[in-house]
Design an enzyme around this catalytic site. Structure first.
Site, PDB file in Angstrom:
ATOM      1  N   HIS A  11      49.327   8.835  -9.511  1.00 36.41           N
ATOM      2  CA  HIS A  11      48.798   8.857 -11.074  1.00 36.41           C
ATOM      3  C   HIS A  11      49.699   9.268 -11.652  1.00 36.41           C
ATOM      4  O   HIS A  11      51.500   9.165 -11.553  1.00 36.41           O
ATOM      5  CB  HIS A  11      47.733  10.085 -10.414  1.00 36.41           C
ATOM      6  CG  HIS A  11      48.090  11.685 -10.589  1.00 36.41           C
ATOM      7  ND1 HIS A  11      48.046  12.745 -11.242  1.00 36.41           N
ATOM      8  CD2 HIS A  11      49.467  11.733  -8.756  1.00 36.41           C
ATOM      9  CE1 HIS A  11      48.967  13.317 -10.743  1.00 36.41           C
ATOM     10  NE2 HIS A  11      49.535  13.287  -9.988  1.00 36.41           N
ATOM     11  N   CYS A  69      53.753  15.374 -12.134  1.00 36.85           N
ATOM     12  CA  CYS A  69      53.641  15.293 -11.322  1.00 36.85           C
ATOM     13  C   CYS A  69      54.824  16.077  -9.836  1.00 36.85           C
ATOM     14  O   CYS A  69      55.492  14.907 -10.070  1.00 36.85           O
ATOM     15  CB  CYS A  69      52.740  14.879 -10.597  1.00 36.85           C
ATOM     16  SG  CYS A  69      51.890  15.129  -9.021  1.00 36.85           S
ATOM     17  N   GLN A  87      41.368  18.387  -7.521  1.00 34.62           N
ATOM     18  CA  GLN A  87      39.813  19.010  -8.908  1.00 34.62           C
ATOM     19  C   GLN A  87      39.178  17.623  -8.825  1.00 34.62           C
ATOM     20  O   GLN A  87      39.221  16.674  -9.658  1.00 34.62           O
ATOM     21  CB  GLN A  87      40.753  19.154 -10.571  1.00 34.62           C
ATOM     22  CG  GLN A  87      41.522  20.369  -9.879  1.00 34.62           C
ATOM     23  CD  GLN A  87      42.507  20.579 -11.434  1.00 34.62           C
ATOM     24  OE1 GLN A  87      42.432  20.883 -12.581  1.00 34.62           O
ATOM     25  NE2 GLN A  87      44.127  20.219 -11.213  1.00 34.62           N
ATOM     26  N   SER A 110      44.868  20.693 -14.516  1.00 36.50           N
ATOM     27  CA  SER A 110      46.858  20.444 -14.871  1.00 36.50           C
ATOM     28  C   SER A 110      47.429  19.865 -16.342  1.00 36.50           C
ATOM     29  O   SER A 110      48.065  20.261 -16.749  1.00 36.50           O
ATOM     30  CB  SER A 110      47.265  19.360 -13.414  1.00 36.50           C
ATOM     31  OG  SER A 110      46.513  20.374 -12.210  1.00 36.50           O
ATOM     32  N   HIS A 113      45.628  12.446 -17.398  1.00 37.38           N
ATOM     33  CA  HIS A 113      45.818  11.273 -15.944  1.00 37.38           C
ATOM     34  C   HIS A 113      45.461  10.774 -16.394  1.00 37.38           C
ATOM     35  O   HIS A 113      44.513  10.297 -16.971  1.00 37.38           O
ATOM     36  CB  HIS A 113      45.464  12.156 -14.909  1.00 37.38           C
ATOM     37  CG  HIS A 113      45.673  13.509 -14.333  1.00 37.38           C
ATOM     38  ND1 HIS A 113      46.361  13.567 -13.081  1.00 37.38           N
ATOM     39  CD2 HIS A 113      44.608  14.998 -14.772  1.00 37.38           C
ATOM     40  CE1 HIS A 113      46.302  15.240 -13.035  1.00 37.38           C
ATOM     41  NE2 HIS A 113      45.414  15.080 -13.411  1.00 37.38           N
TER      42      HIS A 113
END
Length: 119
Positions: A11, A69, A87, A110, A113
């Site tokens: 991702h 990330c 998640q 977060s 994505h």
């Protein structure tokens, strides 16, 4: 669908003002993240997605350069994961993709994505 089913995915995460943690390896102080709106983060991701789909850039290279990330070091590779490990919106998107497919924008706590299912 067995509960032991796993997918493998990579991702690219772009954090923004609404992200749970407003810092990353790219932005340790969170200055850029705190100044980025969700709309700007989405727009950035859409541009990256377009570059990948047109063949102008590889997912791996763009993840390494742009993802907030720590998986960026591995070209965005998260390795295999099962249900209940990510998640919920991320998990649902990853499991819904076919191998080799890239998701639309996925929102989590977060940030935003795009997900590439690799296995």
């Amino acid at each position: 669908m067995s509960s032991s089913e796993k997918v493998k995915a990579s991702h690219i995460l772009i954090k923004h003002q609404g992200s749970r943690r407003k810092s990353s390896w790219k932005d340790p102080d969170g200055r850029v993240i705190s100044a980025t709106t969700r709309e700007e983060a989405v727009s950035q991701l859409q541009d990256l997605r377009r570059d990948i789909q047109s063949g102008d850039a590889s997912f791996k290279d763009l993840a390494a350069k742009h993802s907030h990330c720590s998986s960026a070091k591995r070209g965005g590779d998260l390795g295999p994961f099962g249900r209940g490990q990510m998640q919920k919106p991320f998990e649902e998107a990853a499991f819904a993709l076919k191998v080799g497919e890239i998701s639309e924008i996925v929102d989590t706590e977060s940030g935003v994505h795009i997900i590439l299912r690799t296995a």
